[in-house]
Motif scaffolding. Structure first.
Motif, PDB file in Angstrom:
ATOM      1  N   ALA A  21       0.530  -1.380   0.063  1.00 37.78           N
ATOM      2  CA  ALA A  21      -0.175   0.516  -0.118  1.00 37.78           C
ATOM      3  C   ALA A  21       1.147   1.217  -0.644  1.00 37.78           C
ATOM      4  O   ALA A  21       0.545   2.383  -1.268  1.00 37.78           O
ATOM      5  CB  ALA A  21      -1.068   0.186   1.181  1.00 37.78           C
ATOM      6  N   ASP A  22       2.123   1.406   0.618  1.00 42.99           N
ATOM      7  CA  ASP A  22       2.233   2.527   0.647  1.00 42.99           C
ATOM      8  C   ASP A  22       3.588   2.520  -1.009  1.00 42.99           C
ATOM      9  O   ASP A  22       3.627   3.942  -1.020  1.00 42.99           O
ATOM     10  CB  ASP A  22       3.724   2.578   2.203  1.00 42.99           C
ATOM     11  N   LEU A  23       4.101   1.477  -1.261  1.00 38.12           N
ATOM     12  CA  LEU A  23       4.251   1.721  -2.442  1.00 38.12           C
ATOM     13  C   LEU A  23       3.741   2.635  -3.804  1.00 38.12           C
ATOM     14  O   LEU A  23       3.874   2.766  -4.810  1.00 38.12           O
ATOM     15  CB  LEU A  23       4.719   0.527  -3.266  1.00 38.12           C
ATOM     16  N   ALA A  24       1.762   1.629  -2.988  1.00 37.32           N
ATOM     17  CA  ALA A  24       0.872   2.251  -4.455  1.00 37.32           C
ATOM     18  C   ALA A  24       1.230   3.518  -3.629  1.00 37.32           C
ATOM     19  O   ALA A  24       1.132   4.758  -5.164  1.00 37.32           O
ATOM     20  CB  ALA A  24      -0.127   1.051  -4.097  1.00 37.32           C
ATOM     21  N   ALA A  25       0.677   3.785  -2.927  1.00 35.11           N
ATOM     22  CA  ALA A  25       0.835   5.341  -2.810  1.00 35.11           C
ATOM     23  C   ALA A  25       2.172   5.915  -2.988  1.00 35.11           C
ATOM     24  O   ALA A  25       2.058   7.528  -3.648  1.00 35.11           O
ATOM     25  CB  ALA A  25       0.441   5.105  -1.144  1.00 35.11           C
ATOM     26  N   PHE A  26       3.120   5.956  -3.248  1.00 33.91           N
ATOM     27  CA  PHE A  26       4.335   6.485  -3.108  1.00 33.91           C
ATOM     28  C   PHE A  26       3.905   6.477  -5.014  1.00 33.91           C
ATOM     29  O   PHE A  26       4.068   8.091  -5.881  1.00 33.91           O
ATOM     30  CB  PHE A  26       6.197   6.358  -2.768  1.00 33.91           C
ATOM     31  N   GLN A  31       2.607  10.688  -9.680  1.00 32.67           N
ATOM     32  CA  GLN A  31       1.680  10.838 -10.654  1.00 32.67           C
ATOM     33  C   GLN A  31       1.051  11.762 -10.351  1.00 32.67           C
ATOM     34  O   GLN A  31       0.982  12.629 -11.102  1.00 32.67           O
ATOM     35  CB  GLN A  31       1.009   9.347 -10.722  1.00 32.67           C
ATOM     36  N   ILE A  32       0.591  12.585  -9.597  1.00 35.31           N
ATOM     37  CA  ILE A  32      -0.335  13.062  -8.848  1.00 35.31           C
ATOM     38  C   ILE A  32       0.122  15.138  -8.401  1.00 35.31           C
ATOM     39  O   ILE A  32      -0.455  15.848  -9.074  1.00 35.31           O
ATOM     40  CB  ILE A  32      -1.243  13.043  -7.511  1.00 35.31           C
ATOM     41  N   SER A  33       1.306  14.469  -8.206  1.00 35.23           N
ATOM     42  CA  SER A  33       2.635  15.506  -8.206  1.00 35.23           C
ATOM     43  C   SER A  33       2.909  16.355  -9.201  1.00 35.23           C
ATOM     44  O   SER A  33       3.562  17.168  -9.036  1.00 35.23           O
ATOM     45  CB  SER A  33       3.698  15.646  -6.761  1.00 35.23           C
ATOM     46  N   SER A  34       2.906  15.668 -10.350  1.00 35.24           N
ATOM     47  CA  SER A  34       4.154  16.439 -11.386  1.00 35.24           C
ATOM     48  C   SER A  34       3.122  17.171 -12.128  1.00 35.24           C
ATOM     49  O   SER A  34       2.373  17.639 -12.238  1.00 35.24           O
ATOM     50  CB  SER A  34       3.666  14.818 -13.017  1.00 35.24           C
ATOM     51  N   GLY A  35       5.153  17.897 -12.163  1.00 32.21           N
ATOM     52  CA  GLY A  35       4.589  19.762 -12.487  1.00 32.21           C
ATOM     53  C   GLY A  35       4.370  20.309 -12.015  1.00 32.21           C
ATOM     54  O   GLY A  35       3.519  21.331 -11.725  1.00 32.21           O
ATOM     55  N   GLU A  60      10.543   3.349 -13.711  1.00 32.67           N
ATOM     56  CA  GLU A  60       9.296   3.468 -13.267  1.00 32.67           C
ATOM     57  C   GLU A  60       8.804   5.155 -14.110  1.00 32.67           C
ATOM     58  O   GLU A  60       7.508   5.530 -14.686  1.00 32.67           O
ATOM     59  CB  GLU A  60       8.227   3.120 -12.278  1.00 32.67           C
ATOM     60  N   PHE A  61      10.021   5.791 -13.504  1.00 29.55           N
ATOM     61  CA  PHE A  61       9.386   7.619 -14.017  1.00 29.55           C
ATOM     62  C   PHE A  61      10.998   8.247 -14.308  1.00 29.55           C
ATOM     63  O   PHE A  61      11.476   8.524 -13.934  1.00 29.55           O
ATOM     64  CB  PHE A  61       9.251   8.260 -12.412  1.00 29.55           C
ATOM     65  N   ALA A  90      11.432  15.412 -12.925  1.00 31.73           N
ATOM     66  CA  ALA A  90      10.163  15.262 -12.897  1.00 31.73           C
ATOM     67  C   ALA A  90      10.392  15.523 -11.205  1.00 31.73           C
ATOM     68  O   ALA A  90       8.701  14.802 -10.721  1.00 31.73           O
ATOM     69  CB  ALA A  90      10.055  14.062 -14.268  1.00 31.73           C
ATOM     70  N   ALA A  91      10.937  15.204 -10.457  1.00 32.43           N
ATOM     71  CA  ALA A  91      10.748  14.617  -9.674  1.00 32.43           C
ATOM     72  C   ALA A  91      12.280  15.000  -8.585  1.00 32.43           C
ATOM     73  O   ALA A  91      13.248  14.438  -9.039  1.00 32.43           O
ATOM     74  CB  ALA A  91      10.464  13.402  -9.022  1.00 32.43           C
TER      75      ALA A  91
END
Length: 218
Positions: A21-26, A31-35, A60-61, A90-91
């Protein structure tokens, strides 16, 4: 905000589910914070696991930038900004803050400077993630409270339990070797030994008792 803490190896399959779940949340956070700017803290007391996760997320990113802080640096934001200039990755993953936040110090100039730079980080229009050990997050919370309150997410990643046979095969390297470790390496080692003692149980089985005593002694 995500927060996962693992106890003993007897906790069962829920541990793996919480870790997933933590990996998925990360991933969702990236994705959501991109940009856009967001500040996250990823707590990990195992450097091998940390590096493995960073390698996985970087694959992955594409475009994730890694900032490895040199030992004893006071200007963490300045160090990061000098690496990128006007470019926006990107991050940004910030690593090795432990080398600049000695546990026994009351002054903590690096964290005080970080606290004052909190608004400057918004110039990076991307997710910023500090990867750090648990003891360092405690110091950050205490000495950089304004920066701490800027966070959007907090994650914790812990390694899988080490097989008993592997634990029993390891020998103690000796106190001269331990004494020669830098402080932050000692802190990581302590976290590892505490995890092993939890996994051994209380009391540990007879075949693990000598090893548990060695870990406790170390």
């Amino acid at each position: 905000m995500s927060r996962n803490r693992r106890g003993t190896s007897e906790e069962g399959p829920g541990d793996a589910e919480r870790q997933a779940a933590d990996l998925a949340a990360f991933r969702r956070m990236l994705q959501i914070s991109s940009g856009t700017f967001s500040l996250s803290f990823a707590i990990c007391d195992d450097r091998k696991l940390r590096d493995s996760l960073i390698e996985r997320f970087s694959a992955e990113f594409p475009g994730i930038a890694i900032v490895r802080l040199p030992a004893g640096v006071d200007g963490i934001y300045t160090t990061a900004a000098a690496q990128f200039g006007s470019q926006t990755p990107a991050a940004i993953f910030v690593l090795d803050i432990e080398t600049s936040v000695p546990f026994g110090s009351d002054s903590q100039p690096a964290l005080r400077t970080l606290n004052g730079s909190r608004e400057l980080w918004e110039a990076f229009r991307c997710p910023v993630v500090f990867w750090l050990a648990e003891y360092a997050i405690t110091l950050l919370h205490r000495h950089a409270p304004d920066f701490w309150r800027y966070r959007s997410h907090q994650f914790e990643f812990v390694p899988e339990a080490v097989p008993i046979a592997e634990l029993k095969s390891e020998s103690f390297s000796g106190f001269p070797m331990v004494d020669a470790l830098p402080f932050e390496e000692k802190a990581f080692r302590i976290a590892e030994l505490e995890r092993r003692l939890r996994e051994a149980g209380d009391p540990p089985p007879a075949d693990l008792l000598p090893h548990s005593l060695n870990w406790l002694y170390e």
